[in-house]
Scaffold this active site. Structure first.
Site, PDB file in Angstrom:
ATOM      1  CG  HIS A 141      -1.998   0.994   1.199  1.00 47.57           C
ATOM      2  ND1 HIS A 141      -1.808   2.316   1.498  1.00 47.57           N
ATOM      3  CD2 HIS A 141      -3.296   0.866   0.852  1.00 47.57           C
ATOM      4  CE1 HIS A 141      -2.954   2.967   1.352  1.00 47.57           C
ATOM      5  NE2 HIS A 141      -3.877   2.114   0.959  1.00 47.57           N
TER       6      HIS A 141
ATOM      7  CG  ASP B 252      -7.977  -3.184  -2.635  1.00 49.02           C
ATOM      8  OD1 ASP B 252      -9.105  -2.733  -2.441  1.00 49.02           O
ATOM      9  OD2 ASP B 252      -6.973  -2.483  -2.834  1.00 49.02           O
TER      10      ASP B 252
HETATM   11  C1  MLT Z   1      -8.243   3.709  -0.002  1.00 46.04           C
HETATM   12  O1  MLT Z   1      -8.821   3.179   0.942  1.00 46.04           O
HETATM   13  O2  MLT Z   1      -8.636   4.769  -0.511  1.00 46.04           O
HETATM   14  C2  MLT Z   1      -7.086   2.997  -0.611  1.00 46.04           C
HETATM   15  O3  MLT Z   1      -6.462   2.166   0.312  1.00 46.04           O
HETATM   16  C3  MLT Z   1      -6.149   3.903  -1.336  1.00 46.04           C
HETATM   17  C4  MLT Z   1      -5.395   4.909  -0.525  1.00 46.04           C
HETATM   18  O4  MLT Z   1      -5.668   5.189   0.618  1.00 46.04           O
HETATM   19  O5  MLT Z   1      -4.422   5.457  -1.088  1.00 46.04           O
END
Ligand code: MLT
Length: 433
Positions: free
Chosen positions: A310, A367
């Site tokens: 992430h 995800d």
């Molecule tokens: C989100 O929850 O929006 C995703 O994990 C993407 C992010 O936070 O960059």
């Protein structure tokens, strides 16, 4: 150019001249150098492609510590909210900054029920999309169109934010379910006042005249948890889009519609779909995990392990841990055996014990397991990102509200370092050869 931090200000030396820049400290100790006056003072801008190290605002909504895997909404740990709250309670918390009292909660629930229907004229819109229109495109069009049917919001949306929020949160669920029904050629199922938020959605999705749908508490609980986990994630791509579009003074529906479009991207909300497609590929290839782990490690191979790593977490995504448990519980309770879950578990185990992935902080993210839960619930893969949007909506509303209420908000206007042609002379067409 040198930069050093001297207590609550930083000194920046540019071409031998020093400038003092204020340091802003957040309530959890985040530190930022305020460079808003830099260009004017020094003639220099900052360059931060993709804004990875740029705070676009101060915000009191969500706290995220990527190093330690901490996520809190309005100060409450995500683990506790996911365990103990209803999604609409968390929606209220994000928008208002406090957990609702019983009276506030009952009132919000009443508004959600009252605004669940869609103007009947809007239902005709669904008939005019081509059969395979992507559900995220339909969602963004429908949400944008709400401003034509409920224009009162354009005038003063903040005066009755409960009504505004309830309208959006309730109607987006109806839009999502209706678009699925239309795509299947099934008759629409209207919202029922006796069902709660998640139960109502599932019933609108799956009830059929000849096969009545039984809303199961385990499925409702899993969906409730998933929506809470997706409800906000500070200044991610879609939320930044909502804020940037909102900063131009456009109405809430249009700002949210823009956020939906940003979320549609496979690098953002579309990632859970990519995980399922990767797991299916590995399954079709005889569950050959090793081959795909090797491909992921091979720099010359475009294959990447979806659902790992992430941008802001350098450890486990705390949402991923909760989702993994919820996934195990749901499949066990519903007695579902999904070969993709077995592949997911094995991939995770291999990756977590492989120096390549560990040294690169490639841990499962939000995800990785969410798609398996959606599959177990019966949500088709092309609607996974729509589910993400349903969850993220309260966060978008809260962030938009915070921005609109801030008297210091200005229209977003990043700068650039121009790298094109220097000034050159115009050549008329007949002299260009
Ligand atoms: C989100 O929850 O929006 C995703 O994990 C993407 C992010 O936070 O960059």
């Amino acid at each position: 150019m040198t930069q050093n931090n001297t207590g609550n200000s930083a000194t920046l030396t540019v071409e031998g001249k020093s400038y003092t820049l204020p340091i802003i400290t957040g309530t959890e100790g985040d530190k930022a150098i305020d460079i808003s006056g830099l260009l004017q003072e020094t003639g220099y801008m900052t360059l931060d492609s993709g804004y990875k190290n740029t705070g676009s605002c101060t915000s009191a909504i969500t706290y995220l510590d990527g190093t330690n895997g901490i996520l809190r909404y309005r100060g409450y740990a995500i683990e506790e909210l996911a365990e103990k709250c209803l999604f609409i309670e968390v929606a209220y918390l994000l928008i208002h900054g406090h957990l609702p009292t019983r009276t506030e909660f009952d009132n919000f629930k009443y508004l959600l029920r009252r605004f669940a229907l869609l103007h009947e004229d809007m239902i005709h819109f669904f008939d005019h999309f081509p059969p395979n229109a992507p559900p995220m495109s339909i969602l963004s069009v429908m949400v944008n169109s709400l401003c034509n049917y409920y224009p009162e919001m354009g005038d003063d949306p903040l005066t009755n934010i409960d009504m505004t929020a309830a309208r959006l949160i309730s109607k987006i669920r109806t839009i999502a379910a209706f678009s699925y029904k239309k795509s299947m050629g099934h008759p629409l199922v209207y919202p029922r006042p006796d069902l709660n938020y998640c139960g109502n959605f599932l019933n609108m999705m799956f009830d059929k005249p000849v096969h009545p749908y039984t809303v199961q508490p385990e499925t409702v609980a899993a969906l409730n948890k998933l929506l809470i986990l997706h409800a906000d994630h500070e200044q991610n791509c879609s939320t930044s889009t909502v804020r940037l579009v909102g900063s131009a003074g456009v109405n809430l529906y249009a700002s949210i519609s823009a956020g939906i479009n940003a979320l549609w991207g496979p690098l953002h909300g579309g990632a859970n779909e990519a995980v399922i497609s990767m797991l299916k590929t590995i399954h079709a290839d005889g569950n050959n995990f090793k081959k795909y782990i090797d491909k992921a490690k091979d720099k010359s191979d475009p294959f990447r392990l979806s659902g790992f790593g992430h941008r802001v977490y350098k450890t486990y995504d705390p949402r991923g841990t909760i989702i993994q448990e919820a996934c195990d519980d749901l499949l066990l309770t519903l007695n579902i055996s999904d070969p993709l879950l077995d592949i997911a578990r094995q991939l995770e185990e291999i990756a977590l014990n492989d120096e390549y992935f560990v040294s690169r902080n490639l841990f499962p993210n939000v995800d990785f397991y969410s798609g398996i839960i959606y599959r177990a619930i019966g949500i088709p893969t092309n609607m996974f990102t729509v589910m993400f949007a349903l969850g993220r909506l309260p966060g978008w509303i809260a962030q938009w509200k915070e921005q609109q209420e801030n008297p210091n908000t200005k229209i977003g206007r990043p700068r650039q370092v121009y790298t094109g042609e220097p000034a050159r002379e115009f050549v008329p067409m007949n002299e260009r050869g």
